[in-house]
Design an enzyme around this catalytic site. Structure first.
Site, PDB file in Angstrom:
ATOM      1  N   ASN A  24     -16.061  53.990  32.293  1.00 32.57           N
ATOM      2  CA  ASN A  24     -14.671  53.591  32.455  1.00 32.57           C
ATOM      3  C   ASN A  24     -13.874  53.675  31.162  1.00 32.57           C
ATOM      4  OD1 ASN A  24     -15.131  53.230  35.119  1.00 32.57           O
ATOM      5  ND2 ASN A  24     -15.051  50.975  35.094  1.00 32.57           N
ATOM      6  N   ASP A 117     -10.692  54.539  48.764  1.00 33.27           N
ATOM      7  CA  ASP A 117     -12.118  54.835  48.761  1.00 33.27           C
ATOM      8  C   ASP A 117     -12.863  53.650  49.344  1.00 33.27           C
ATOM      9  OD1 ASP A 117     -12.205  52.967  46.756  1.00 33.27           O
ATOM     10  OD2 ASP A 117     -12.441  54.434  45.157  1.00 33.27           O
ATOM     11  N   ASP A 305     -17.259  45.054  39.266  1.00 24.90           N
ATOM     12  CA  ASP A 305     -18.264  46.115  39.297  1.00 24.90           C
ATOM     13  C   ASP A 305     -19.696  45.572  39.254  1.00 24.90           C
ATOM     14  OD1 ASP A 305     -16.300  47.991  39.481  1.00 24.90           O
ATOM     15  OD2 ASP A 305     -16.440  48.704  37.421  1.00 24.90           O
TER      16      ASP A 305
HETATM   17  C1  UD1 Z   1     -10.896  50.201  37.075  1.00 22.76           C
HETATM   18  C2  UD1 Z   1     -12.323  50.683  37.017  1.00 22.76           C
HETATM   19  C3  UD1 Z   1     -13.144  50.081  38.146  1.00 22.76           C
HETATM   20  C4  UD1 Z   1     -13.048  48.563  38.120  1.00 22.76           C
HETATM   21  C5  UD1 Z   1     -11.578  48.147  38.109  1.00 22.76           C
HETATM   22  C6  UD1 Z   1     -11.401  46.637  37.953  1.00 22.76           C
HETATM   23  C7  UD1 Z   1     -12.111  52.890  36.070  1.00 22.76           C
HETATM   24  C8  UD1 Z   1     -12.276  54.361  36.264  1.00 22.76           C
HETATM   25  N1  UD1 Z   1     -12.333  52.130  37.145  1.00 22.76           N
HETATM   26  O1  UD1 Z   1     -10.317  50.683  38.294  1.00 22.76           O
HETATM   27  O2  UD1 Z   1     -14.507  50.487  37.966  1.00 22.76           O
HETATM   28  O3  UD1 Z   1     -13.666  48.050  39.274  1.00 22.76           O
HETATM   29  O4  UD1 Z   1     -10.882  48.770  37.021  1.00 22.76           O
HETATM   30  O5  UD1 Z   1     -12.047  46.189  36.814  1.00 22.76           O
HETATM   31  O6  UD1 Z   1     -11.836  52.417  34.975  1.00 22.76           O
HETATM   32  N2  UD1 Z   1      -3.607  47.772  42.174  1.00 22.76           N
HETATM   33  C9  UD1 Z   1      -2.392  47.790  42.837  1.00 22.76           C
HETATM   34  N3  UD1 Z   1      -1.411  48.627  42.364  1.00 22.76           N
HETATM   35  C10 UD1 Z   1      -1.574  49.411  41.261  1.00 22.76           C
HETATM   36  C11 UD1 Z   1      -2.813  49.364  40.590  1.00 22.76           C
HETATM   37  C12 UD1 Z   1      -3.815  48.540  41.066  1.00 22.76           C
HETATM   38  O7  UD1 Z   1      -2.209  47.084  43.819  1.00 22.76           O
HETATM   39  O8  UD1 Z   1      -0.622  50.134  40.889  1.00 22.76           O
HETATM   40  C13 UD1 Z   1      -4.685  46.873  42.664  1.00 22.76           C
HETATM   41  C14 UD1 Z   1      -5.907  47.642  43.136  1.00 22.76           C
HETATM   42  O9  UD1 Z   1      -5.772  48.090  44.456  1.00 22.76           O
HETATM   43  C15 UD1 Z   1      -7.000  46.597  42.977  1.00 22.76           C
HETATM   44  C16 UD1 Z   1      -6.552  45.831  41.733  1.00 22.76           C
HETATM   45  O10 UD1 Z   1      -5.158  46.088  41.578  1.00 22.76           O
HETATM   46  O11 UD1 Z   1      -7.014  45.734  44.081  1.00 22.76           O
HETATM   47  C17 UD1 Z   1      -7.307  46.209  40.464  1.00 22.76           C
HETATM   48  O12 UD1 Z   1      -7.169  47.575  40.225  1.00 22.76           O
HETATM   49  P1  UD1 Z   1      -7.240  48.213  38.762  1.00 22.76           P
HETATM   50  O13 UD1 Z   1      -7.475  47.143  37.759  1.00 22.76           O
HETATM   51  O14 UD1 Z   1      -6.035  49.079  38.584  1.00 22.76           O
HETATM   52  O15 UD1 Z   1      -8.548  49.103  38.857  1.00 22.76           O
HETATM   53  P2  UD1 Z   1      -8.739  50.629  38.510  1.00 22.76           P
HETATM   54  O16 UD1 Z   1      -8.044  50.971  37.227  1.00 22.76           O
HETATM   55  O17 UD1 Z   1      -8.439  51.455  39.721  1.00 22.76           O
END
Ligand code: UD1
Length: 418
Positions: A24, A117, A305
């Site tokens: 990540n 996903d 995770d």
């Molecule tokens: C990253 C990690 C993933 C980890 C997650 C949380 C990578 C490649 N992946 O995913 O392994 O599980 O952080 O620690 O680094 N959300 C919204 N709107 C947005 C963005 C996010 O609603 O614009 C929500 C998502 O649906 C989720 C939550 O916020 O429910 C957390 O997401 P986020 O922290 O953005 O995770 P990722 O960056 O996708």
């Protein structure tokens, strides 16, 4: 793609393993190389499929990329292509992290929408609204997110939730913007701090990395750098839980224990003996673990995770555990696979209630994502008989040399390739 693992339970894991750089983090650092013309070298990169996939994305934008074991070299041209290759991007969600750097460098970015996903819908609204606050326009067009900006300008931005991906894209857009950006409620994950440190080494002006307020003073240009990726705390945590579940004794190197503080504290409550070092830790367990409750939260909370590992240890713990998922809405699919292994686990909304039993019972199971797959391997290690784990390509995306490392610790596991 059709590989499967055969795991015979019963072994106590013993020995030492070293983790490589964090999945990540490395993908975001590779994307950050887009921000500076010239050659960036990343070391301590994990040997996982997502690294060459990100290499393909960067090549499609005009970079030269070479991957030699754990070293990745990226040469970024003066002029980048702003449209990421649809097929390269669609293969893995994390490619969305090119959005910020491309908007910075080209004033335009077109990146295919990653889609939902196995763990949830994962929208991009916070990425888009953050970039809009910096002066960009964003829209969804033909399955891609399109960002355009004549000139990015620093702004005050508050995230509704400390999203890792949104923090990264806003940060990598703000470093070359005109003026100062204040990002409130930013994600504090060690991988964000790692990205801040690399950007600072490239000449960016950032204060507050690893805290919930990032202050970014835009600069005119960045220069390439050499940088070592931070150790993978999720892989390290997986080893810690594997050691405790199998009543083993495992020393894990290549990781700052503070990046896993709560996960290790929880193991202590379950009865493990934990020693920490500057760059590693040792987990020893000599009895059946006690039941412990878990709540996933953004860092420094318990990582989502590692939620499959928390449920995994609960299935064989002495007593009842409640595991609450607060980050991704549908991350419990793998609980149904655990039930097939005999676990007494029930999903109730965003909670799982688990009554621990002495031993799980082997069967065939299917992994649905990287962490769920690793969680199933851990469960198989404490099952009687031989468990077959299908769809292990998920696991291969996050755990370099997993089978070999498990074997070196004494596990009875082998890969079957068709
Ligand atoms: C990253 C990690 C993933 C980890 C997650 C949380 C990578 C490649 N992946 O995913 O392994 O599980 O952080 O620690 O680094 N959300 C919204 N709107 C947005 C963005 C996010 O609603 O614009 C929500 C998502 O649906 C989720 C939550 O916020 O429910 C957390 O997401 P986020 O922290 O953005 O995770 P990722 O960056 O996708």
């Amino acid at each position: 793609m059709k590989d499967r693992f055969l795991v015979s339970g019963g072994a106590r894991l013993q020995g030492a393993v070293k983790v490589s750089g964090a999945k990540n983090s490395v993908l975001k650092l590779m994307a950050a190389a887009l921000l500076a013309e010239g050659t960036t070298t990343l070391t301590n990169c994990p040997e996982i499929l997502d690294v060459p996939l990100m290499g393909d994305v960067l090549r499609g934008l005009g970079c030269e990329v070479t991957i030699d074991g754990s070293t990745v070299t990226i040469t970024t041209p003066a002029e980048l292509d702003s449209d990421a290759d649809f097929d390269a991007v669609r293969q893995f969600r994390a490619s969305i992290c090119v959005l910020g750097p491309l908007t910075s460098r080209c004033g335009r970015a077109v990146v295919a929408l990653p889609g939902g996903d196995a763990i949830g819908s994962r929208p991009l609204d916070m990425h888009q609204s953050g970039l809009e606050k910096l002066g960009a326009t964003t829209r969804i067009s033909h399955g891609a997110v399109v960002v355009e900006a004549d000139q990015l300008r620093g702004a005050d931005i508050s995230l509704d939730f400390p999203s890792v991906g949104a923090t990264e894209n806003i940060l990598t857009a703000a470093v070359l913007a005109e003026g100062t950006t204040k990002l409130h409620n930013a994600a504090r994950e060690p991988e964000i701090d790692d990205l801040c440190n690399m950007l600072i080494a490239m000449g960016a002006r950032i204060q507050g990395g690893g805290t919930s307020t990032l202050i970014i003073e835009g600069v005119d240009r960045l220069h390439p750098t050499d940088y070592a990726v931070v150790g993978d705390r999720i892989v390290a945590g997986t080893w810690a839980y594997a050691a405790a579940m199998t009543q083993g004794d495992v020393t894990v190197g290549g990781i700052a224990p503070r990046h896993l503080h709560l996960a290790l504290e929880k193991l202590k409550v379950a009865g493990a003996d934990i020693e920490t070092y500057e760059n590693g830790f040792r987990v020893r367990m000599d009895r059946r673990p006690d039941a412990v409750d878990y709540q996933t939260l953004p860092f420094p909370g318990f990582p989502t995770d590692l939620q499959p590992m928390a449920i995994g240890i609960a299935t064989i713990a002495n007593g009842m555990s409640v595991i609450t998922e607060n980050v991704f809405e549908s991350r419990f699919k793998f609980v149904y696979e655990l039930q097939r292994l005999g676990a007494n686990a029930t999903v109730e909304g965003h909670h799982v209630v688990v009554h621990g039993i002495e031993q799980l019972s082997s069967t065939e199971v299917w992994s649905s994502d990287i962490r769920a797959g690793a969680g199933l391997v851990l469960a198989a290690l404490v099952s009687d008989g031989e468990t077959t784990i299908h769809d292990v390509y998920h696991i291969d995306r996050g755990y370099p040399h997993f089978v070999e490392k498990l074997q070196s610790l004494g596990a009875d596991i082998r890969r079957v390739t068709e």
